[in-house]
Design a protein around this motif. Structure first.
Motif, PDB file in Angstrom:
ATOM      1  N   PHE A 157     -10.153  19.057  -3.369  1.00 44.85           N
ATOM      2  CA  PHE A 157      -9.476  18.146  -2.235  1.00 44.85           C
ATOM      3  C   PHE A 157     -10.065  16.650  -2.677  1.00 44.85           C
ATOM      4  O   PHE A 157      -9.160  15.807  -2.584  1.00 44.85           O
ATOM      5  CB  PHE A 157     -10.202  18.480  -0.889  1.00 44.85           C
ATOM      6  CG  PHE A 157      -9.424  17.591   0.391  1.00 44.85           C
ATOM      7  CD1 PHE A 157      -8.258  18.076   0.814  1.00 44.85           C
ATOM      8  CD2 PHE A 157      -9.923  16.666   0.864  1.00 44.85           C
ATOM      9  CE1 PHE A 157      -7.707  17.386   1.610  1.00 44.85           C
ATOM     10  CE2 PHE A 157      -9.530  15.799   1.916  1.00 44.85           C
ATOM     11  CZ  PHE A 157      -8.335  16.327   2.310  1.00 44.85           C
ATOM     12  N   THR A 158     -11.267  16.441  -2.712  1.00 49.64           N
ATOM     13  CA  THR A 158     -11.569  15.073  -3.197  1.00 49.64           C
ATOM     14  C   THR A 158     -11.203  14.835  -4.336  1.00 49.64           C
ATOM     15  O   THR A 158     -10.789  13.508  -4.735  1.00 49.64           O
ATOM     16  CB  THR A 158     -13.334  15.035  -3.286  1.00 49.64           C
ATOM     17  OG1 THR A 158     -13.796  15.272  -1.792  1.00 49.64           O
ATOM     18  CG2 THR A 158     -14.020  13.538  -3.331  1.00 49.64           C
ATOM     19  N   THR A 159     -11.099  15.594  -5.442  1.00 54.61           N
ATOM     20  CA  THR A 159     -10.722  15.051  -6.848  1.00 54.61           C
ATOM     21  C   THR A 159      -9.341  14.732  -6.744  1.00 54.61           C
ATOM     22  O   THR A 159      -8.672  13.642  -7.372  1.00 54.61           O
ATOM     23  CB  THR A 159     -11.086  16.294  -7.750  1.00 54.61           C
ATOM     24  OG1 THR A 159     -12.278  16.507  -7.811  1.00 54.61           O
ATOM     25  CG2 THR A 159     -10.395  16.086  -9.170  1.00 54.61           C
ATOM     26  N   PHE A 160      -8.358  15.512  -5.872  1.00 55.78           N
ATOM     27  CA  PHE A 160      -6.956  15.168  -5.810  1.00 55.78           C
ATOM     28  C   PHE A 160      -6.833  13.927  -5.333  1.00 55.78           C
ATOM     29  O   PHE A 160      -6.016  12.938  -5.596  1.00 55.78           O
ATOM     30  CB  PHE A 160      -6.280  16.330  -5.150  1.00 55.78           C
ATOM     31  CG  PHE A 160      -4.613  16.114  -4.847  1.00 55.78           C
ATOM     32  CD1 PHE A 160      -4.175  16.278  -5.902  1.00 55.78           C
ATOM     33  CD2 PHE A 160      -4.365  15.501  -3.666  1.00 55.78           C
ATOM     34  CE1 PHE A 160      -2.561  15.959  -5.703  1.00 55.78           C
ATOM     35  CE2 PHE A 160      -3.148  15.316  -3.417  1.00 55.78           C
ATOM     36  CZ  PHE A 160      -2.151  15.270  -4.681  1.00 55.78           C
ATOM     37  N   PHE A 161      -7.479  13.669  -3.999  1.00 57.17           N
ATOM     38  CA  PHE A 161      -6.867  12.363  -3.433  1.00 57.17           C
ATOM     39  C   PHE A 161      -7.877  11.129  -3.932  1.00 57.17           C
ATOM     40  O   PHE A 161      -7.448   9.829  -3.497  1.00 57.17           O
ATOM     41  CB  PHE A 161      -7.340  12.655  -1.769  1.00 57.17           C
ATOM     42  CG  PHE A 161      -6.381  13.568  -1.153  1.00 57.17           C
ATOM     43  CD1 PHE A 161      -5.093  12.733  -0.691  1.00 57.17           C
ATOM     44  CD2 PHE A 161      -6.770  14.789  -0.902  1.00 57.17           C
ATOM     45  CE1 PHE A 161      -4.264  13.616  -0.115  1.00 57.17           C
ATOM     46  CE2 PHE A 161      -5.718  15.365  -0.173  1.00 57.17           C
ATOM     47  CZ  PHE A 161      -4.377  14.953  -0.001  1.00 57.17           C
ATOM     48  N   ARG A 162      -8.961  11.592  -4.484  1.00 56.27           N
ATOM     49  CA  ARG A 162      -9.745  10.025  -5.117  1.00 56.27           C
ATOM     50  C   ARG A 162      -9.256   9.708  -6.476  1.00 56.27           C
ATOM     51  O   ARG A 162      -9.529   8.505  -6.970  1.00 56.27           O
ATOM     52  CB  ARG A 162     -11.297  10.486  -5.083  1.00 56.27           C
ATOM     53  CG  ARG A 162     -11.721  10.450  -3.808  1.00 56.27           C
ATOM     54  CD  ARG A 162     -11.632   9.238  -2.933  1.00 56.27           C
ATOM     55  NE  ARG A 162     -12.224   9.341  -1.383  1.00 56.27           N
ATOM     56  CZ  ARG A 162     -12.280   8.186  -0.766  1.00 56.27           C
ATOM     57  NH1 ARG A 162     -11.883   6.922  -1.196  1.00 56.27           N
ATOM     58  NH2 ARG A 162     -12.924   8.400   0.458  1.00 56.27           N
ATOM     59  N   ILE A 163      -8.957  10.682  -7.395  1.00 61.42           N
ATOM     60  CA  ILE A 163      -8.496  10.673  -8.898  1.00 61.42           C
ATOM     61  C   ILE A 163      -7.000  10.958  -9.081  1.00 61.42           C
ATOM     62  O   ILE A 163      -6.287  10.028  -9.637  1.00 61.42           O
ATOM     63  CB  ILE A 163      -9.403  11.391  -9.796  1.00 61.42           C
ATOM     64  CG1 ILE A 163     -10.815  11.275  -9.558  1.00 61.42           C
ATOM     65  CG2 ILE A 163      -9.210  11.241 -11.098  1.00 61.42           C
ATOM     66  CD1 ILE A 163     -11.816  12.001 -10.313  1.00 61.42           C
ATOM     67  N   THR A 164      -6.340  11.908  -8.889  1.00 58.70           N
ATOM     68  CA  THR A 164      -4.989  12.516  -9.336  1.00 58.70           C
ATOM     69  C   THR A 164      -4.156  11.556  -8.374  1.00 58.70           C
ATOM     70  O   THR A 164      -3.248  10.837  -9.168  1.00 58.70           O
ATOM     71  CB  THR A 164      -4.815  13.923  -9.021  1.00 58.70           C
ATOM     72  OG1 THR A 164      -5.837  14.416  -9.616  1.00 58.70           O
ATOM     73  CG2 THR A 164      -3.419  14.080  -9.718  1.00 58.70           C
ATOM     74  N   LEU A 165      -4.108  11.463  -7.343  1.00 58.02           N
ATOM     75  CA  LEU A 165      -3.065  10.935  -6.529  1.00 58.02           C
ATOM     76  C   LEU A 165      -3.009   9.403  -6.558  1.00 58.02           C
ATOM     77  O   LEU A 165      -1.717   8.953  -6.964  1.00 58.02           O
ATOM     78  CB  LEU A 165      -3.130  11.170  -5.241  1.00 58.02           C
ATOM     79  CG  LEU A 165      -1.986  10.742  -4.141  1.00 58.02           C
ATOM     80  CD1 LEU A 165      -0.548  11.333  -4.614  1.00 58.02           C
ATOM     81  CD2 LEU A 165      -2.143  10.873  -2.804  1.00 58.02           C
TER      82      LEU A 165
END
Length: 307
Positions: A209-217
């Protein structure tokens, strides 16, 4: 020297700009002009009628229904389609568990999932509409048959014959047929993000969850914004027209419950012989499309992140 540079640039631009103006800008200008006439489309004869077509449009209940449905499409379809595409692309590319020799990897079978998600893009939109028209058939369709086998007879319905369900059934087909394209688009964007960022996040204990919203998106935001505008144009244009025209009764039924602006333009121009009124509705569709694109560009504007 500067004048020579400008002449050089103008020499390359004049031909494509002329073609663009001739085949894109000029038809828009013609459409706006014809919206102020009584042209039937069946004869070269016409006369100017001022704003009569616009007054008729604002008093047309079918137009307001079609506008409501098109706005529903453009507000909901991008959210659902891009949300699913981002989730699938993330899981395929970086959402898997750690494996030997690879700290960052997609879920197991990710190559197979890419094929499955992209499969609807191989099919013509007309074929997709026909397949789902058969699937939604209340008597012999796959959907009601599957519900019957599962013992869920109470959920069986006349999907495309119910005014309360028909529009949602059409939207489900559009989501199914377009999600795969954006999965591929977002996967290509995610592949360009350095793996070091994800590995550093994992070392810091970040979850999916954190990886998606902090890096990917954040790093994929420009692609998401472009996809949002493109999906909105699809929802307002050819995609919605083809699906509604082939799948629904009428088409546009029952009781105009699935009529959208592109279908209404077609019906007025080619069925009703009211080309001038159809171009008036087309002008309204153009305004809605431009307003949507401008709104997404404005709301989605943010500082560009470099990596």
């Amino acid at each position: 020297m500067q004048h020579g540079k400008y002449r050089f640039i103008a020499g390359f631009l004049i031909v494509p700009l002329t073609i663009y103006a001739l085949f894109v800008i000029w038809p828009f200008v013609q459409s706006i002009f014809y919206s102020f006439t009584d042209w039937t489309g069946l004869s070269p004869e016409f006369s100017l009628v001022g704003f009569d077509n616009y007054a008729r449009m604002f008093g047309d209940g079918t137009f307001w229904k079609a506008l409501q449905h098109s706005v529903t499409f453009v507000l909901l379809l991008p959210v659902v389609t891009l949300g699913l595409a981002l989730f699938f692309a993330f899981m395929i590319n970086v959402g898997g568990r750690r494996r030997k020799g690879a700290a960052i990897a997609g879920v197991r079978g990710s190559s197979f999932y890419k094929i499955v998600y992209f499969f609807p893009q191989v099919l013509s939109i007309a074929i997709v509409a026909l397949l789902f028209r058969f699937a939604y058939n209340p008597n012999s369709g796959a959907l009601n048959s599957a519900l019957g086998i599962l013992g869920l007879d109470g959920l069986q319905s006349n999907w495309l014959g119910d005014p309360n369900l028909a529009l949602w059934c059409v939207m489900a087909v559009i989501v199914w047929s377009t999600t795969g394209f954006f999965v591929v688009l977002f996967s290509a964007g995610m592949a360009s993000i350095p793996k070091d960022y994800y590995e550093a996040a994992l070392l810091d204990g970040a979850g999916r969850f954190t990886t998606f919203f902090r890096i990917t998106l954040p790093l994929l935001w420009d692609t998401v914004q472009s996809g949002w505008i493109y999906m909105g144009i699809l929802a307002l244009g050819a995609e919605s027209f083809a699906i509604v025209h082939i799948m629904t009764v009428g088409p546009g039924g029952p009781a105009d419950s699935t009529t959208v602006l592109p279908l209404l333009v077609y019906q007025k121009a080619f069925v009703g012989g009211q080309a001038a009124y159809a171009t008036t509705i087309g002008v309204a569709l153009l305004i809605v499309t431009l307003a949507f694109a401008a709104l997404v560009s404005r709301v989605g504007r943010r500082e560009r992140l470099e990596f």
